[in-house]
Design an enzyme around this catalytic site. Structure first.
Site, PDB file in Angstrom:
ATOM      1  N   ASN A 206      39.311  39.232  45.929  1.00 48.96           N
ATOM      2  CA  ASN A 206      38.262  40.119  45.422  1.00 48.96           C
ATOM      3  C   ASN A 206      37.075  40.029  46.374  1.00 48.96           C
ATOM      4  OD1 ASN A 206      36.295  41.506  44.047  1.00 48.96           O
ATOM      5  ND2 ASN A 206      36.154  40.064  42.325  1.00 48.96           N
TER       6      ASN A 206
ATOM      7  N   SER B 259      36.056  29.526  42.500  1.00 50.35           N
ATOM      8  CA  SER B 259      35.960  28.519  43.555  1.00 50.35           C
ATOM      9  C   SER B 259      37.325  28.032  44.046  1.00 50.35           C
ATOM     10  CB  SER B 259      35.077  27.344  43.091  1.00 50.35           C
ATOM     11  OG  SER B 259      33.760  27.800  42.840  1.00 50.35           O
TER      12      SER B 259
HETATM   13  P1  13P Z   1      34.724  32.649  43.931  1.00 50.82           P
HETATM   14  O1  13P Z   1      36.123  32.405  44.454  1.00 50.82           O
HETATM   15  O2  13P Z   1      33.754  33.012  45.003  1.00 50.82           O
HETATM   16  O3  13P Z   1      34.279  31.552  43.040  1.00 50.82           O
HETATM   17  O4  13P Z   1      34.817  33.973  43.021  1.00 50.82           O
HETATM   18  C1  13P Z   1      35.806  34.066  42.057  1.00 50.82           C
HETATM   19  C2  13P Z   1      35.844  35.462  41.550  1.00 50.82           C
HETATM   20  O5  13P Z   1      34.933  35.899  40.878  1.00 50.82           O
HETATM   21  C3  13P Z   1      36.998  36.289  41.905  1.00 50.82           C
HETATM   22  O6  13P Z   1      37.017  37.465  41.162  1.00 50.82           O
END
Ligand code: 13P
Length: 262
Positions: free
Chosen positions: A12, A220
């Site tokens: 994403n 994360s």
């Molecule tokens: P991070 O991997 O940056 O924590 O974001 C997760 C997320 O919201 C994917 O849709």
């Protein structure tokens, strides 16, 4: 009986990478994975760029026969008409999108998307033959107040209202407290909620649907922790934010999924 589900590693991009940057990124990612023969169908790679990149990325995937699935980050509840700024699922389908993310916590928080709006968007996706990637997850306060599973279970129950048992969907558990914070959920925490979400799918859509539906963890995820999540029986992949913007890091996450190994 255990059913094999092809893991989905979904990037994403959120509001990052313009259409020119997207070309370089996709080419580099393809190269990184092609060399290592990691695109043999044992893992599905999904890219979720901003709307303005979709046409460019679709053209590149087609031209170079790159086997990544394409998805959008949102869609309108409506199909067409006087809705300034909105994007129809029909347009996304025409761009060969397979997936569309629905109900991401950033949309729920910054765009006041309620469970009912999320449910309407799921219906819109299905009307246009798109696979909704339904995001659910709790804030830290909600976890402390209602426990680990109640919020996500409640959000998914509403999102699945009126969804036929035969529909293809993907569910993503993204605890809000783990998104972009580096404060990752433990594999056990992810497994607990993903199992509860699979139980909701079983109750609402039947056991067959629960067995075949991919339930992802997001929050994360990095190359250093993906293996620990993929070992959990109810985690079928990851929805990756920040780490999906770094070619080597995202490629490493894709290589670490369970059927391919390391
Ligand atoms: P991070 O991997 O940056 O924590 O974001 C997760 C997320 O919201 C994917 O849709």
């Amino acid at each position: 009986m255990a059913v094999a589900r092809v893991p989905l590693i979904a990037g994403n991009w959120k509001m990052n990478l313009d259409h020119q940057q997207a070309i370089a990124f996709v080419q580099k990612l393809h190269w990184a994975l092609k060399e290592a023969k990691h695109l043999d169908g044992t893992v599905e790679v999904g890219l979720f760029p901003p709307f303005t990149d979709l046409r460019t990325v679709q053209t590149l995937l087609d031209a170079d026969k790159i086997p990544f699935a394409l998805g959008a980050q949102d869609l309108s509840t409506k199909d067409s008409g006087a809705y300034t700024g909105e994007v129809s699922g029909a347009f996304l389908k025409k761009l060969n999108c397979t997936y569309v993310i629905i109900g991401h916590s950033e949309r729920r928080e910054y765009h006041a998307e309620t469970d009912e709006i999320v449910a309407a968007k799921v219906q819109a996706a299905l009307r246009h033959g798109l696979v909704p990637v339904i995001c659910v997850g709790e804030t830290l306060e909600q976890r402390e107040e209602s426990g680990p599973t109640a919020i996500s279970v409640g959000q998914l129950e509403v999102a699945l209202e009126g969804v036929p048992a035969s529909a293809e969907i993907v569910v993503a558990y993204e605890p809000v407290w783990a998104i972009g914070t580096g404060q990752v959920a433990s594999p056990e925490q992810a497994q607990e909620v993903c199992a509860a979400l699979r139980a909701v799918i079983a109750a609402k859509l039947g056991q067959d649907a629960a067995d075949r539906t991919r339930v992802l963890y997001g929050g994360s995820v990095k190359s250093g922790n993906i293996a620990s999540f993929m070992r959990e029986p109810d985690v079928d992949g990851a929805l990756v934010g920040g780490a999906s913007l770094v070619v080597d890091e995202f490629a490493a996450i894709i290589r670490f999924q369970k059927h391919v190994g390391v």
